[in-house]
Design a protein around this motif. Structure first.
Motif: not given
Length: 447
Positions: A289-294, A314-315, A335-345
């Motif tokens: 499910x997580x990687x479906x985002x990519x 990536x949304x 996320x970092x390699x793709x330059x996607x500025x996500x947040x993590x909890x």
């Protein structure tokens, strides 16, 4: 022991192939303890070749056989460095009642054995590597003391080494434990519950971290004939007898996560991972499910899962990894390699793993200009200064997951040097060989 560095290179951004993964370390370690508690009635099939599982099996087998009473000043060392040695030994009526077990860096073994060994009615010192002696064990020791174990700390209060004295006698059948700690403490108690004369009722205080791992434990116990009730925050397991059965260990979804990462960083990917199912007990199967985002599609057929890559922006901006903390490094690095500025909890337990994984991630991501910023219990990527160097050195901090989470960057970085390549033996010994199968070049660094 000398560290062996390697240089990873990858020509092109296409990956295709079939990868047969080792058995799940998480499932295998649980199955091994269940097998030992069942006195052989429960067999383990598809044993993992992860070093942690091999270490635990070696120790459990030796405890079942009994440590020879005349092993004065000798050591039994398994191929992964775990040491089982006698302490002299102390002999009563011809039997050894005091010896030492050094589990090296095997964290799961430390937690599970802390609960299991008191039931053997032996005096045993349980220790580990330098890092293991910095990882807390106090919550579990407190629980075992309340149950009736006589356990003392050899060096520092709350940390290994611990000395477990013979003479366990159950004092209570009800224990409270915080839910936001390592799920391995809870699992360790659940594994021994049915072998306690009075059984065990476990009250979980607050929100339960890594719930899928607890569910995995209970499902495997149920397969072995041990029933339970789970009402709100209370799990109860009565004293019961194990059934004769076999526990089949599924391939490791944690190991599979690195192939999802590789697919996500590729332009084109067609990978097949045999043996994985859509109804896995492993919480890390959520990687689908997580990687479906990519843009990674997972199709279960032919007895495994097919991974394919399709271009997709990536949304998703927030990833809650509370129930799958072992995937954190993988997802954050992608996320970092793709330059996607996500947040993590849900990263609360990362600081007490094989290394401080938060600090390790911050240090290594800085090498590509990315910041992992901590704001309370939320971590955010700042990729505004991201840059892909021609060469990068990855420190692994004696952490297998640091090595494997950063290895996929070789798809983007022409020369990626990875420190201490042997560290992957802890969970996925064939990782580098498997990379070669899909076109990576792995070159040892001559020291």
């Amino acid at each position: 022991m000398a560290k062996h560095n390697i240089i990873l290179t990858k020509q092109g951004k296409t990956v295709k192939g079939t990868i047969q993964l080792t058995g799940s370390k998480s499932e295998c370690n649980r199955a091994l303890v269940i097998g030992a508690l069942s006195k052989g009635k429960v067999k383990v099939e598809n044993m993992s070749d992860a070093a942690d599982a091999v270490t635990l099996k070696t120790i459990l087998d030796l405890q079942e056989q009994g440590v020879p009473p005349l092993m004065v000043n000798t050591q039994v060392v398994d191929e992964h460095g775990a040491i089982i040695k006698s302490n002299g030994p102390t002999i009563t009526q011809g039997r050894t009642v005091s010896h030492e077990i050094n589990i090296g860096p095997a964290g799961t073994a430390m937690r599970f054995l802390t609960a299991y060994l008191p039931l053997l009615n032996k005096t045993i010192t349980l220790t580990g590597s330098e890092r293991m002696q910095q990882r807390p064990i106090g919550v579990l020791v407190d629980a075992m003391r309340k149950l009736g174990s006589n356990i003392e700390y050899v060096k520092n209060e709350g940390f290994p080494p611990i000395k477990i004295h013979e003479g366990f006698a159950q004092q209570t059948n009800r224990i409270s434990i915080k839910g936001d700690i390592s799920s391995q403490y809870i699992t360790a108690l659940l594994l021994i519950a049915s072998s306690l004369p009075q059984g065990l009722t476990l009250e979980i205080e607050g929100e339960l971290t890594s719930r899928p791992y607890v569910e995995m434990t209970l499902a495997m116990l149920r397969q072995a004939g041990i029933q339970h009730t789970w009402d709100a925050n209370t799990i109860t397991i009565a004293n019961q007898i194990f059934a004769e059965t076999a526990l089949l260990v599924e391939p490791d979804w944690s190991a599979a996560s690195y192939w999802y990462s590789i697919a996500a960083l590729s332009d084109e990917a067609e990978l097949f991972l045999p043996g994985l199912t859509s109804y896995s007990l492993q919480g890390d199967s959520v990687i689908t499910e997580l990687m479906a985002n990519f843009g990674i599609t997972s199709v279960f057929k032919d007895g495994g899962v097919y991974l394919t890559k399709e271009p997709k922006p990536v949304q998703r901006k927030i990833f809650d990894l509370k129930e799958c903390p072992d995937l954190a490094q993988t997802v954050i690095v992608v996320c970092a390699a793709l330059g996607h500025e996500a947040s993590f909890t849900g990263l609360e337990t990362l600081k007490i793993k094989e290394t401080d994984r938060i600090l390790a991630l911050q240090t290594e991501l800085a090498k590509i200009g990315v910041k992992l910023i901590e704001k309370g219990q939320v971590y955010k990527l700042d990729c505004s200064e991201k840059q892909i160097p021609q060469r990068m050195f990855v420190n692994t901090y004696d952490d297998h997951r640091m090595a494997m989470a950063f290895a996929p960057l070789a798809i983007l970085i022409p020369k990626l040097e990875v420190e201490d390549a042997d560290v992957v033996e802890k969970s996925y010994p064939a990782f580098w060989k498997d990379l070669i199968k899909v076109g990576f070049e792995v070159t040892p660094v001559i020291q």
